[in-house]
Design a protein around this motif. Structure first.
Motif, mmCIF file in Angstrom:
data_model
loop_
_atom_site.group_PDB
_atom_site.id
_atom_site.type_symbol
_atom_site.label_atom_id
_atom_site.label_comp_id
_atom_site.label_asym_id
_atom_site.label_seq_id
_atom_site.Cartn_x
_atom_site.Cartn_y
_atom_site.Cartn_z
ATOM 1 N N LEU A 14 0.846 -1.186 0.000
ATOM 2 C CA LEU A 14 0.000 0.000 0.000
ATOM 3 C C LEU A 14 0.879 1.233 0.000
ATOM 4 O O LEU A 14 1.913 1.266 0.668
ATOM 5 C CB LEU A 14 -0.900 0.027 1.245
ATOM 6 N N ARG A 15 0.463 2.250 -0.723
ATOM 7 C CA ARG A 15 1.163 3.535 -0.739
ATOM 8 C C ARG A 15 0.330 4.545 0.035
ATOM 9 O O ARG A 15 -0.839 4.761 -0.281
ATOM 10 C CB ARG A 15 1.346 4.024 -2.178
ATOM 11 N N ALA A 16 0.928 5.166 1.030
ATOM 12 C CA ALA A 16 0.219 6.080 1.927
ATOM 13 C C ALA A 16 0.532 7.536 1.604
ATOM 14 O O ALA A 16 1.694 7.899 1.466
ATOM 15 C CB ALA A 16 0.610 5.786 3.370
ATOM 16 N N ARG A 17 -0.506 8.324 1.506
ATOM 17 C CA ARG A 17 -0.344 9.762 1.275
ATOM 18 C C ARG A 17 0.200 10.435 2.540
ATOM 19 O O ARG A 17 1.083 11.265 2.484
ATOM 20 C CB ARG A 17 -1.684 10.369 0.865
ATOM 21 N N GLU A 49 2.757 -10.577 4.890
ATOM 22 C CA GLU A 49 2.893 -10.233 3.469
ATOM 23 C C GLU A 49 2.402 -8.831 3.151
ATOM 24 O O GLU A 49 2.199 -8.474 1.990
ATOM 25 C CB GLU A 49 2.135 -11.249 2.601
ATOM 26 N N LEU A 50 2.166 -8.001 4.152
ATOM 27 C CA LEU A 50 1.682 -6.638 3.949
ATOM 28 C C LEU A 50 2.827 -5.645 4.108
ATOM 29 O O LEU A 50 3.513 -5.644 5.128
ATOM 30 C CB LEU A 50 0.583 -6.308 4.954
ATOM 31 N N TRP A 51 3.029 -4.816 3.082
ATOM 32 C CA TRP A 51 4.050 -3.766 3.106
ATOM 33 C C TRP A 51 3.351 -2.434 2.880
ATOM 34 O O TRP A 51 2.533 -2.297 1.961
ATOM 35 C CB TRP A 51 5.087 -3.996 2.002
ATOM 36 N N ILE A 52 3.679 -1.437 3.696
ATOM 37 C CA ILE A 52 3.075 -0.117 3.573
ATOM 38 C C ILE A 52 4.210 0.886 3.558
ATOM 39 O O ILE A 52 5.086 0.868 4.419
ATOM 40 C CB ILE A 52 2.135 0.180 4.755
ATOM 41 N N ASP A 53 4.199 1.763 2.543
ATOM 42 C CA ASP A 53 5.243 2.783 2.485
ATOM 43 C C ASP A 53 4.662 4.127 2.077
ATOM 44 O O ASP A 53 3.498 4.242 1.719
ATOM 45 C CB ASP A 53 6.399 2.361 1.572
ATOM 46 N N ALA A 54 5.506 5.137 2.171
ATOM 47 C CA ALA A 54 5.103 6.492 1.817
ATOM 48 C C ALA A 54 5.120 6.656 0.304
ATOM 49 O O ALA A 54 5.877 5.985 -0.394
ATOM 50 C CB ALA A 54 6.056 7.499 2.464
ATOM 51 N N ALA A 62 -2.676 7.728 -3.404
ATOM 52 C CA ALA A 62 -2.526 6.573 -2.540
ATOM 53 C C ALA A 62 -3.275 5.395 -3.164
ATOM 54 O O ALA A 62 -4.140 5.581 -4.007
ATOM 55 C CB ALA A 62 -3.102 6.884 -1.156
ATOM 56 N N THR A 63 -2.947 4.186 -2.758
ATOM 57 C CA THR A 63 -3.665 3.014 -3.260
ATOM 58 C C THR A 63 -5.061 2.964 -2.647
ATOM 59 O O THR A 63 -5.296 3.482 -1.549
ATOM 60 C CB THR A 63 -2.923 1.720 -2.901
ATOM 61 N N HIS A 64 -5.980 2.337 -3.343
ATOM 62 C CA HIS A 64 -7.330 2.121 -2.818
ATOM 63 C C HIS A 64 -7.725 0.685 -3.107
ATOM 64 O O HIS A 64 -7.997 0.319 -4.245
ATOM 65 C CB HIS A 64 -8.326 3.106 -3.447
ATOM 66 N N VAL A 65 -7.698 -0.119 -2.054
ATOM 67 C CA VAL A 65 -7.988 -1.541 -2.174
ATOM 68 C C VAL A 65 -8.865 -1.993 -1.010
ATOM 69 O O VAL A 65 -9.072 -1.268 -0.045
ATOM 70 C CB VAL A 65 -6.692 -2.392 -2.189
ATOM 71 N N HIS A 66 -9.357 -3.203 -1.127
ATOM 72 C CA HIS A 66 -9.996 -3.891 -0.005
ATOM 73 C C HIS A 66 -9.059 -5.007 0.401
ATOM 74 O O HIS A 66 -8.616 -5.791 -0.443
ATOM 75 C CB HIS A 66 -11.347 -4.486 -0.417
ATOM 76 N N LEU A 67 -8.719 -5.087 1.678
ATOM 77 C CA LEU A 67 -7.931 -6.197 2.154
ATOM 78 C C LEU A 67 -8.510 -6.708 3.458
ATOM 79 O O LEU A 67 -9.095 -5.941 4.224
ATOM 80 C CB LEU A 67 -6.448 -5.848 2.301
ATOM 81 N N LEU A 109 -13.136 -1.177 8.412
ATOM 82 C CA LEU A 109 -12.702 0.195 8.658
ATOM 83 C C LEU A 109 -12.113 0.771 7.373
ATOM 84 O O LEU A 109 -11.568 0.038 6.550
ATOM 85 C CB LEU A 109 -11.607 0.232 9.731
ATOM 86 N N PHE A 110 -12.196 2.077 7.239
ATOM 87 C CA PHE A 110 -11.413 2.773 6.224
ATOM 88 C C PHE A 110 -10.139 3.249 6.899
ATOM 89 O O PHE A 110 -10.189 3.857 7.973
ATOM 90 C CB PHE A 110 -12.151 3.991 5.663
ATOM 91 N N ASP A 111 -8.976 2.963 6.296
ATOM 92 C CA ASP A 111 -7.723 3.492 6.829
ATOM 93 C C ASP A 111 -7.599 4.963 6.433
ATOM 94 O O ASP A 111 -8.463 5.499 5.723
ATOM 95 C CB ASP A 111 -6.534 2.631 6.402
ATOM 96 N N PRO A 112 -6.557 5.675 6.873
ATOM 97 C CA PRO A 112 -6.441 7.104 6.557
ATOM 98 C C PRO A 112 -6.394 7.424 5.062
ATOM 99 O O PRO A 112 -6.684 8.557 4.672
ATOM 100 C CB PRO A 112 -5.134 7.508 7.261
ATOM 101 N N ASP A 113 -6.050 6.460 4.206
ATOM 102 C CA ASP A 113 -6.011 6.696 2.770
ATOM 103 C C ASP A 113 -7.265 6.218 2.052
ATOM 104 O O ASP A 113 -7.337 6.272 0.830
ATOM 105 C CB ASP A 113 -4.779 6.032 2.154
#
Length: 138
Positions: A14-17, A49-54, A62-67, A109-113
């Motif tokens: 995931l790419r975070a704003r 297996e989850l990676w989150i970066d800026a 930012a990415t928009h997915v359902h996980l 939940l919706f995450d911040p992105d």
């Protein structure tokens, strides 16, 4: 009915704003699910297996997915939901039984992105193994 679940996904990135806000959210919800962080610094976090970066400088979205994360029981789903709300997540469906199949207990939940993040307990079911082990030789 027997469901067969394989190892289809190697990892999710995931790419975070707003990385600090997103990292706070995922530290909270992953901690509530007892998933230890493998990486945790100023630009990325990782768990399983989850990676989150800026976002990089040349990226604007930012990415928009359902996980969906597996939970060990209904209490873990509840902890996930409360931890996520406390860490800046927005409600997208509180803990409860869903009609997808018998025993499906989940919270959203919706995450911040704006990613739709779920924790689900599929009901009591024996598993052949707790996790896949990969020996990368180091």
């Amino acid at each position: 009915m027997i469901l067969h679940r394989g190892r289809l996904i190697d990892h999710i990135q995931l790419r975070a704003r707003d990385f600090p806000a997103t990292a706070k959210f995922y530290r909270a919800v992953l901690g509530a699910l007892d998933c230890p962080l493998l990486a945790d610094d100023d630009w990325h976090i990782a768990c399983d297996e989850l990676w989150i970066d800026a976002l990089g400088e040349d990226e604007s979205e930012a990415t928009h997915v359902h996980l969906a994360f597996q939970a060990n029981d209904q209490e873990a789903v509840k902890r996930f939901y409360q931890a996520g709300l406390a860490a800046g997540g927005r409600d997208n469906g509180g803990p409860g039984i869903r009609s997808y199949h018998p025993g499906y207990y989940a919270a959203f939940l919706f995450d911040p992105d704006g990613n739709n993040v779920e924790a689900v307990f599929q009901g009591p079911a024996p598993r052949s193994v707790a996790s896949v082990e990969i020996d990368i030789g180091e």
